[in-house]
Design an enzyme around this catalytic site. Structure first.
Site, short mmCIF file in Angstrom:
data_model
loop_
_atom_site.label_atom_id
_atom_site.label_comp_id
_atom_site.label_asym_id
_atom_site.label_seq_id
_atom_site.Cartn_x
_atom_site.Cartn_y
_atom_site.Cartn_z
N LYS A 170 30.02 33.25 36.25
CA LYS A 170 30.25 34.50 36.97
C LYS A 170 30.44 34.16 38.44
O LYS A 170 29.94 33.15 38.93
CB LYS A 170 29.06 35.46 36.81
CG LYS A 170 29.42 36.92 36.92
CD LYS A 170 30.11 37.44 35.66
CE LYS A 170 30.43 38.92 35.77
NZ LYS A 170 30.99 39.46 34.53
N ASP A 179 36.10 42.02 37.31
CA ASP A 179 34.83 42.71 37.14
C ASP A 179 34.87 43.88 38.12
O ASP A 179 35.95 44.28 38.56
CB ASP A 179 33.65 41.76 37.40
CG ASP A 179 32.32 42.31 36.91
OD1 ASP A 179 31.60 42.93 37.72
OD2 ASP A 179 31.99 42.15 35.72
#
Length: 447
Positions: free
Chosen positions: A126, A166
């Site tokens: 991430k 995201d």
């Protein structure tokens, strides 16, 4: 057993002070996985989970860019490369002022399990920045994305680390990021997912997380010989995930009652139908407006400032906004108002207190690492299509997505069914995700 869990968590806390979101995610996994490890000699004594909570690599860097006034702005960039035991790191980039190490580590840790559950060969990672795209011009966002990628490019690659979008990173941002990567690397590779359809993207990728969340809810309801059809559904959020979750609920015959943003929520007792949802999509995606503007077009609806929609009576709840949005009292409100099914569309939107409350009531509850895995699953399908230089049709991708969500559901049942017949989807998802990664780590030795 309690002492083993506490000893493990104490060690993780010592190493990760001031990282509450990450510690919350680790605690939720440890409580279900450690008892499983103790009962299986192949894993016991190998410190597998301790190795999994430590990122393989953490990259932080400075991002300098010039705004439209000619002022130099400085942001922080991050990439957490958590685990690559079963494939290249895979996970989104988040651009939001709240981004910090704790949030990204929790997201990367969750991503390891989520990617494992898809059965596709993807590790977990991430990244992102504390940059806020809201209020910025397209040129400012382009300059920031180019500056961000000018550093990140050296740490990623189609066989190393494949980022996606995201919160704050949509098709526009992915395009700018890919453009700079292509220029620097002098190669057109599938290094990012969420690309435009004309240059390597996959059909239904924008829809996949929301669709998958509803498919998972349907699978859960099917275990009770029930379905989404005819159900009142409360959804939080109004971004990409919430929009397409609403679209799929409507297609499957459910009634969407709410949507929300950071300012408050709308409640439409008549239901948010296809026409109304198109208005929301235009409002949020093109005008970048606030959800309360829905009332300008549909004045019969109600708007509640500064609250989440969990007090609205419903059969099914889909939290699709952000982490820790659904708290203990919210869980109690949902239960008292007749909710029988909760399927998480966001990452860790329910607090541990809320989750425990759902389990005690023995309602259907799906953790995000299982129910919102549709997005990364379709990203994996995009990677496959890029490698083949080939595109599947919308129907083919949707069919594969539905199959993957069904397989994840089956895995959760395999590892999560308790003696009384209740399916603990949190336990099932954690153990199923752990087993695949742990087996790969053991096979590869101490690396």
């Amino acid at each position: 057993m309690k002492s083993i869990i506490n000893e493990f968590l104490d060690l993780v806390k010592q190493r990760n002070v001031n990282e509450p979101e990450f510690l919350q995610a680790v605690e939720e996994v440890a409580e279900t996985v450690l008892p499983y490890i103790v009962k299986h000699d192949i894993y016991y004594g190998k410190n597998i989970l301790l190795r999994m909570v430590e990122p393989e690599r953490v990259v932080t860097f400075r991002v300098c860019w010039v705004d439209d006034n000619g002022e130099i702005q400085v942001n922080r960039g991050y990439r957490i490369q958590m685990n690559s035991a079963i494939g290249p790191y895979k996970g989104g980039l988040r651009f939001h002022p709240t981004v910090n190490m704790s949030i990204l580590k929790f997201l990367a840790f969750e991503q390891v399990f989520k990617n494992s559950l898809t059965t596709l060969p993807m590790g977990g990672g991430k990244g992102g920045s504390d940059f806020d795209p809201k209020g910025k011009s397209d040129n400012e966002i382009m300059r920031f994305c180019h500056a961000f990628m000018s550093e990140l490019f050296r740490h990623i690659g189609h066989n190393t680390d494949v980022p996606a979008g995201d919160i704050g990173v949509g098709a526009r941002e992915i395009g700018y990021l890919f453009g700079m990567y292509k220029k620097i690397s002098n190669g057109f590779t599938g290094v990012l997912t969420g690309k435009g359809l004309s240059w390597g993207g996959s059909k239904i990728r924008p829809e996949a997380t929301g669709y998958g969340t509803v498919y998972f809810a349907e699978n859960m309801l099917n275990t009770k010989n029930d379905s989404i059809k005819g159900k009142n559904v409360v959804i939080s959020g109004s971004g990409n995930v919430a929009q397409y979750a609403a679209e799929k609920v409507i297609q499957m015959g459910g009634k969407v009652l709410t949507l929300s943003d950071s300012s408050g929520y709308i409640y439409d007792s008549d239901g948010i139908n296809t026409e109304k949802l198109k208005f929301v999509m235009h409002l949020k995606n093109e005008k970048r407006g606030r959800i309360k503007e829905y009332l300008n077009e549909y004045p019969n609806a109600q708007y509640t400032e500064g609250e989440t929609p969990w007090k609205v009576p419903c059969d099914v709840a889909l939290p699709c906004a952000t982490q820790n949005e659904l708290k203990l009292n919210d869980a109690k409100s949902l239960l008292s108002n007749g909710c029988i099914c909760v399927s998480e569309g966001a990452n860790m939107p329910s607090t541990n207190g809320a989750i425990n409350t759902f389990h005690k009531a023995k309602i259907l509850f799906a953790p995000g690492k299982a129910s919102n895995a549709g997005g990364v699953a379709t990203s994996g399908l995009e990677m496959t299509q890029n490698s083949l230089r080939f595109n599947w049709t919308r129907e083919e991708v949707d069919k594969k997505l539905k199959e993957i969500m069904g397989n994840i559901h089956d895995s959760c049942i395999e590892y999560g069914q308790e003696e009384d017949g209740y399916i603990n989807y949190v336990k099932g998802a954690n153990i199923a995700g752990f087993v695949k990664v742990a087996d790969a780590m053991l096979a590869q030795g101490i690396v």
